[in-house]
Design an enzyme around this catalytic site. Sequence first.
Site, mmCIF file in Angstrom:
data_model
loop_
_atom_site.group_PDB
_atom_site.id
_atom_site.type_symbol
_atom_site.label_atom_id
_atom_site.label_comp_id
_atom_site.label_asym_id
_atom_site.label_seq_id
_atom_site.Cartn_x
_atom_site.Cartn_y
_atom_site.Cartn_z
ATOM 1 N N GLU A 65 0.820 -1.207 0.000
ATOM 2 C CA GLU A 65 0.000 0.000 0.000
ATOM 3 C C GLU A 65 0.856 1.260 0.000
ATOM 4 O O GLU A 65 1.946 1.289 0.570
ATOM 5 C CB GLU A 65 -0.873 0.029 1.263
ATOM 6 C CG GLU A 65 -1.808 -1.146 1.354
ATOM 7 C CD GLU A 65 -2.555 -1.194 2.678
ATOM 8 O OE1 GLU A 65 -3.689 -1.670 2.677
ATOM 9 O OE2 GLU A 65 -1.992 -0.759 3.700
ATOM 10 N N ASP A 236 -7.744 -4.670 10.479
ATOM 11 C CA ASP A 236 -7.273 -3.518 9.699
ATOM 12 C C ASP A 236 -7.234 -3.785 8.201
ATOM 13 O O ASP A 236 -6.592 -3.055 7.461
ATOM 14 C CB ASP A 236 -5.904 -3.057 10.199
ATOM 15 C CG ASP A 236 -4.844 -4.129 10.024
ATOM 16 O OD1 ASP A 236 -5.189 -5.239 9.591
ATOM 17 O OD2 ASP A 236 -3.683 -3.848 10.321
#
Lengths: 353, 353
Positions: A65, A236
């Site tokens: 990410e 998450d």
Amino acid sequence: MAPLPSKLAYVPFVSVENMMRLVHHIGIEKVLTDLADQIEADFRRWPLFDKTPRVASHSDVGVIELMPTSDGETYGFKYVNGHPKNMAEGLQTVTAFGLLADVNSGYPKLLSEMTLLTALRTAATSAMAARHLAPKGARTMAMIGNGAQSEFQCLAFKAVCGIDSVRLYDIDPAATERCARNLAGSGLTVVKCRSSQEAIEGAQIITTCTADKQYATILTDNMVGSGVHINAIGGDCPGKTELHRDILLRSRIFVEYPPQTRIEGEIQQLDPDHAVTELWQVIAGDVAGRADDRQITLFDSVGFAIEDFSALRYVAQAIAGTPFFTRLDMIADPDDPRDLFGMFQRAADSVAA
Amino acid sequence: MAPLPSKLAYVPFVSVENMMRLVHHIGIEKVLTDLADQIEADFRRWPLFDKTPRVASHSDVGVIELMPTSDGETYGFKYVNGHPKNMAEGLQTVTAFGLLADVNSGYPKLLSEMTLLTALRTAATSAMAARHLAPKGARTMAMIGNGAQSEFQCLAFKAVCGIDSVRLYDIDPAATERCARNLAGSGLTVVKCRSSQEAIEGAQIITTCTADKQYATILTDNMVGSGVHINAIGGDCPGKTELHRDILLRSRIFVEYPPQTRIEGEIQQLDPDHAVTELWQVIAGDVAGRADDRQITLFDSVGFAIEDFSALRYVAQAIAGTPFFTRLDMIADPDDPRDLFGMFQRAADSVAA
């Protein structure tokens, strides 16, 4: 030897070793407190930031990410991966590095390791949120999941919230042993527990931080009494949650950035329009935090780019005048900016190997 | 001294100086040819890549972008800024760096300067496209806009397409002088021109590469005859174009990635459904390129993440066994991956400053 690059061509770089030096030099509890203050100050000016959900590249085994943000003066981003299967191969589940740049020129001004820094900022964010949400006078925290993040969480809650006792539990007893050993000498009373149930006995704060990439139920509804603050940081990413849905329905839920948390957080289990409160609004004084002693407050934390931005800015300030960084020749900076080729060409003799 | 980080903790880093050394060591024309081949090979397997428009953070004075992509085995991204006003302040308009990572572990495996490398890959991409689209036997190129990118373009077209003569024009005669001076000794016949009109006389290929962040008209319709290939690389962000709309309407248009080019390229001047051909389809043999000697072909290039990926992979291969890189301690890699804190704690003595 090649002619030295101009001053502008150098980007300060904080390696893992220098980050460790820096944190030891300042003291880890002071770093955690400073980070909590810096993150809180940035949450207070939340509307100023350019916010976007992280840009993710998924594969079968993990995700890579990029998390960018900007406050209009400084731009920052973090590169971070998440590979739960890495652990079994002797690798970190999460590694990270980050960068700050000057919005006005686009020139990078800091490159830093962020594996350690992410652990620090995650712990500082948790403790900063608890400072606003936990019951007054909380002294005991249950720490469920005793992996790489756990000691940082315990120390942040000690330094920022005045926690003096932690109750540890992990499905792997060796992880609990290691966490307890690492916290010896920290000043915390450390209790090793044999179940989640045992860990949360008498705790006013419950932190869950487990790593399975699947829907898990670390806490069931009947385990959680009134008047606690739950700090849920392990849920998450899509498909990865820790709490039974019924706990969420009994809690007042606080989040960082709803568009991201609804995809990645515990609340992915709820209707897309289930009411949540944005933490920054509590910090800015726009919305009340905990209502009373009996409320269950839940910080459904997934980690947001602004926290990394705050942490990088803290590091940029903290290294000034110290030996805890080097300079990287990362940006070409020819004398005449139109003459990139000339710079290359004139280097022919001087750089000959 | 601190204990050495494990081998996994080190990320190979190519500085600006080492990139210059590497390119001089290999020879710039060979680098440009190799890059064109590498980019062409990756365009051929285009459908494999994870593609996304770049992630941009705009301000009044410029833009900072992240350009990620992945082929399923390797992940790459580039950080790049674009600040046209930088030039007047003695700074580069564009600076860049990039990273490759292993999709399977998420661990970074190369960090590299990309200011110089972007200039090289942009030129290589242009020449690779022209190899498929330009009229057969093209020998003369007009180079309009003689800024930082111009010499790289001229050398790439020489090395990859067999161009032997370039005709230079810039609104700033000093830029043309500089470009001509830098190309002396390259083997190219260099002609300095006083207008765009003069520059394109007798040219089979026209490259436009100007830097104004506004709609400009470097070429008007009446200037462009049949049977040329136009390589338009300066129109690369919203509001920044170089060609009169009527030229576009007479041309067969080839693009990298339509969703990005429709926002950033020359074709932002056209209807959103105006027909364009994706260059990769020509390279893969799915679609014919130039139809005949009289067609105007236009490569409306804005730069795409896969070109950076190809360039970074080329560098990663090229530095193996050379001294043209260093290793950065950028990734924390504790012996026991769950024991990040223990690594930090045990470093206390050894890292004391």
